[in-house]
Design a protein around this motif. Structure first.
Motif, mmCIF file in Angstrom:
data_model
loop_
_atom_site.group_PDB
_atom_site.id
_atom_site.type_symbol
_atom_site.label_atom_id
_atom_site.label_comp_id
_atom_site.label_asym_id
_atom_site.label_seq_id
_atom_site.Cartn_x
_atom_site.Cartn_y
_atom_site.Cartn_z
ATOM 1 N N ILE A 225 0.879 -1.290 0.032
ATOM 2 C CA ILE A 225 -0.061 -0.091 -0.059
ATOM 3 C C ILE A 225 0.741 1.378 -0.123
ATOM 4 O O ILE A 225 0.607 2.186 -0.898
ATOM 5 N N ALA A 226 1.841 1.215 0.772
ATOM 6 C CA ALA A 226 2.750 2.475 0.913
ATOM 7 C C ALA A 226 3.496 2.479 -0.587
ATOM 8 O O ALA A 226 3.675 3.777 -0.933
ATOM 9 N N ALA A 227 3.821 1.721 -1.222
ATOM 10 C CA ALA A 227 4.680 1.757 -2.578
ATOM 11 C C ALA A 227 3.334 2.018 -3.557
ATOM 12 O O ALA A 227 3.778 3.001 -4.293
ATOM 13 N N ALA A 228 2.279 1.813 -3.337
ATOM 14 C CA ALA A 228 1.108 2.172 -4.474
ATOM 15 C C ALA A 228 0.935 3.452 -4.291
ATOM 16 O O ALA A 228 0.476 4.112 -5.181
ATOM 17 N N ILE A 229 1.070 4.158 -3.211
ATOM 18 C CA ILE A 229 0.672 5.582 -2.560
ATOM 19 C C ILE A 229 1.859 6.370 -3.241
ATOM 20 O O ILE A 229 1.690 7.561 -3.997
ATOM 21 N N PHE A 230 3.034 6.078 -2.937
ATOM 22 C CA PHE A 230 4.343 6.716 -3.220
ATOM 23 C C PHE A 230 5.180 6.605 -4.561
ATOM 24 O O PHE A 230 5.607 7.592 -5.140
ATOM 25 N N THR A 231 4.752 5.602 -5.023
ATOM 26 C CA THR A 231 5.632 5.037 -6.239
ATOM 27 C C THR A 231 5.374 5.869 -7.276
ATOM 28 O O THR A 231 6.185 6.380 -8.213
ATOM 29 N N PRO A 232 4.016 6.205 -7.710
ATOM 30 C CA PRO A 232 3.586 7.204 -8.698
ATOM 31 C C PRO A 232 4.422 8.468 -8.720
ATOM 32 O O PRO A 232 4.831 9.002 -9.884
ATOM 33 N N PHE A 233 4.382 9.068 -7.639
ATOM 34 C CA PHE A 233 5.239 10.422 -7.589
ATOM 35 C C PHE A 233 6.701 10.150 -7.940
ATOM 36 O O PHE A 233 7.250 11.142 -8.568
ATOM 37 N N VAL A 234 7.207 9.011 -7.377
ATOM 38 C CA VAL A 234 8.771 8.851 -7.562
ATOM 39 C C VAL A 234 8.871 8.564 -9.184
ATOM 40 O O VAL A 234 10.010 9.629 -9.757
ATOM 41 N N LEU A 235 8.092 8.051 -9.804
ATOM 42 C CA LEU A 235 8.015 7.961 -11.194
ATOM 43 C C LEU A 235 7.967 9.268 -12.144
ATOM 44 O O LEU A 235 8.817 9.450 -13.192
ATOM 45 N N VAL A 236 6.959 9.753 -11.749
ATOM 46 C CA VAL A 236 6.861 11.173 -12.328
ATOM 47 C C VAL A 236 7.780 12.037 -12.146
ATOM 48 O O VAL A 236 8.128 12.925 -13.175
ATOM 49 N N SER A 237 8.324 12.212 -11.087
ATOM 50 C CA SER A 237 9.322 13.253 -10.866
ATOM 51 C C SER A 237 10.693 12.776 -10.749
ATOM 52 O O SER A 237 11.837 13.323 -10.028
ATOM 53 N N LEU A 238 11.112 11.862 -11.749
ATOM 54 C CA LEU A 238 12.428 11.104 -11.760
ATOM 55 C C LEU A 238 13.567 12.272 -12.235
ATOM 56 O O LEU A 238 14.494 12.420 -11.830
ATOM 57 N N ASP A 239 12.881 13.205 -13.066
ATOM 58 C CA ASP A 239 13.604 14.423 -13.619
ATOM 59 C C ASP A 239 14.123 15.482 -12.562
ATOM 60 O O ASP A 239 14.972 16.211 -12.771
ATOM 61 N N TYR A 240 13.255 15.216 -11.411
ATOM 62 C CA TYR A 240 13.624 16.426 -10.385
ATOM 63 C C TYR A 240 14.621 16.073 -9.541
ATOM 64 O O TYR A 240 15.018 16.735 -8.479
ATOM 65 N N TRP A 241 14.902 14.464 -9.638
ATOM 66 C CA TRP A 241 15.744 14.188 -8.283
ATOM 67 C C TRP A 241 17.232 14.717 -8.160
ATOM 68 O O TRP A 241 17.585 14.963 -7.175
ATOM 69 N N SER A 242 17.707 15.114 -9.253
ATOM 70 C CA SER A 242 19.074 15.670 -9.274
ATOM 71 C C SER A 242 19.090 17.244 -8.770
ATOM 72 O O SER A 242 19.785 17.634 -7.652
ATOM 73 N N ARG A 243 18.051 17.840 -8.874
ATOM 74 C CA ARG A 243 17.377 19.047 -8.413
ATOM 75 C C ARG A 243 17.120 19.026 -6.833
ATOM 76 O O ARG A 243 17.671 19.786 -6.027
#
Length: 539
Positions: A225-243
């Protein structure tokens, strides 16, 4: 084989009955919840009636909440902004909406802390003392005015421990599912919540009962459940992790070339001062209550009521203590190993949110008289802190002047100058957020150095307003180059079209001291460029 004398057994029975659930628990729960609600309504009225503008953090969230998206900035996850966007659909786009939301979240902070404390103490009275002890923590008085995402983290942290305790005692599938929801939403509220999760897991592994609950196969439901909630945000924001890593280094001080020992020294000093600001009132009240009882105990050594001890050595209390210790160990490792040199007071809450429970437990351990004296000191010191914070939260306080700028009068002046609706390009987040409040039917974009649109482009029939505030940070008469570049007009035309609005304002004596003329009203000047519909289009 250990034996217990009848006298000792009788003393233990009295001790366990002292704070055991009683028929008054429901009344105490009702009074506590009503008291929390009354405090939050009081602060809401104070801010609502006292201030006319949004401060920096609130203005930033109002600006971002113009539309729903996964990533607003790389510094924080989007959950708070989503909640504000939803609240605006109900209460409208106005300053009151963010105040209502923040006060509701503050109420939930108190409620979540009370629920956790009641689970630990198994009684309502000491749990109420622990939850009310949050009034001794200065961060909770700042939450309403200078914080946003930290509010959500402050709710999910005690719920995290509460659910882990429920799982260790009852092992129900729905509790594992609820834990997954709390972890997922907590990570969507603030990245630093991950540290609270790690500390809670380590603390749970230290005790046999909580370890069994954590290692149960049903914990897979929590992780899913935690992964289902948080993973979409991680996938969408991959371009922002360096920032994000760049922002983290800047905010934590790890990008500064201080040297190995200098950075660790700064980090230890920052950590100690932040913990001191967070816990000093709690330590003082607890210490005074214990010393008060010890003094009377020396004066009346034969009094059995003073000699009776109330130990709290349950697994629940040990788990809470371990969680605080593991949290402090994590942040200390971040300083000594990671070289973090900046620990802000609001970050410390993620690690010390259960400290009020430990303070009440120490008072209770010293005896029932100590706990009663703790309650008296809590009321006195808490009332004093609340009084000081109240004064600091009114227009009588000179350091809140940025929340008194009359943006409503600026909006009327702009309307009189011909602006109705369209695209507003504002130089600065605070100005942009307050423009959203004053012109909710317009699209507002903040332009500083980097430009990231916050709302869809306006149509060609809409006007374009370019506005910036004169002041200590920008004194040039010409429009900032970033505004001109985004608007797509030439510097010559911008220079010719620039107009000015100056507003004198005074609020409860807040003014500027002039050595020659004494007190005079504050004066704020904005410069703007108004482009009529059909001639230009802001990109």
């Amino acid at each position: 084989m250990n034996t217990v004398s009848p006298a000792a057994a009788s003393s233990l029975n009295e001790a366990s009955a002292e704070f055991a659930p009683s028929s008054n628990d429901r009344r105490i729960v009702r009074l506590t919840v009503v008291g929390f609600g009354a405090y939050c309504l009081f602060v809401l009225a104070l801010k609502w009636l006292g201030f006319s503008a949004a401060g920096f953090d609130h203005a930033k969230e109002i600006y971002h909440a113009q539309e729903l998206r996964w990533v607003y900035d790389a510094a924080n996850p989007p959950l708070y902004t989503w909640l504000l966007h939803g609240a605006q659909q109900v209460f409208g786009v106005r300053l009151a909406t963010v105040l209502i939301l923040n006060n509701l979240l503050l109420f939930l902070i108190f409620l979540a802390s009370f629920v956790l404390a009641r689970r630990v103490f198994a009684a309502a009275l000491p749990a109420a003392f622990a939850a009310c002890s949050l009034m001794l923590v200065g961060q909770y008085h700042k939450f309403l005015y200078t914080m946003s995402h930290s509010l959500l983290a402050a709710i999910f942290c005690p719920l995290l421990l509460w659910l882990l305790l429920r799982i260790s005692a009852e092992r129900r599938l729905r509790d594992y599912a609820a834990l997954g929801v709390v972890v997922g939403l907590g990570l969507l509220s603030k990245f630093l919540f991950l540290a609270a999760v790690v500390a809670a897991v380590i603390a749970a592994l230290c005790l046999r009962r909580t370890r069994r609950g954590l290692l149960d196969p049903r914990i897979a439901v929590t992780l899913a459940i935690a992964a289902a909630i948080f993973t979409p945000f991680v996938l969408v924001s991959l371009d922002y992790w360096s920032r994000l890593s760049t922002i983290f280094r800047a905010r934590s001080g790890t990008d500064q070339a201080l040297g190995f020992f200098a950075s660790r020294g700064d980090g230890l000093w920052s950590l100690s001062t932040s913990i001191g600001e967070y816990a000093v009132a709690l330590v003082v009240v607890t210490g005074l209550a214990i010393l008060w009882t010890k003094r009377e105990r020396k004066a009346s050594p034969s009094d059995p009521g003073l000699r009776t001890q109330r130990p709290y050595q349950s697994d629940e209390m040990r788990f809470v203590g371990y969680a605080v210790l593991e949290s402090l160990a994590l942040v200390l490792a971040a300083v000594l190993i990671g070289g973090v040199s900046i620990i802000k007071p609001r970050f410390v809450h993620i690690f010390l949110y259960a400290l009020p429970i430990l303070a009440v437990a120490m008072a209770a351990h010293a005896g029932a008289p100590t706990l009663r004296r703790y309650a008296v000191l809590l009321a006195l010191v808490g009332a004093g802190i609340l009084g000081i914070r109240t004064v600091n939260s009114t227009p009588l306080c000179l350091n809140r002047c940025e929340d008194l700028v009359p943006f409503d009068r600026l909006a009327k002046a702009l309307a009189a100058a011909g602006f109705e609706r369209g695209t507003i390009l504002a130089h600065g987040v605070r100005l942009g957020g307050n423009m959203v409040v004053q012109f909710p039917q317009s699209r507002v974009d903040v332009v500083i150095d980097q430009f990231v649109p916050a709302a869809p482009p306006a149509g060609r029939r809409d006007q374009c307003l370019i506005i910036w505030q004169m002041g200590p940070y920008y004194t040039s008469n010409e429009a900032p180059a970033a505004l001109i570049r985004v608007a797509g007009i030439s510097p010559e035309r911008a220079r010719a079209a620039t107009q000015s609005i100056t507003i004198d304002w005074r609020w409860y004596g807040v003014a500027v001291v002039d050595p020659m003329r004494g007190w005079r009203p504050r004066r704020t000047t904005w410069r703007y460029i108004l482009l009529p519909a059909g001639t230009e289009r802001c990109r």
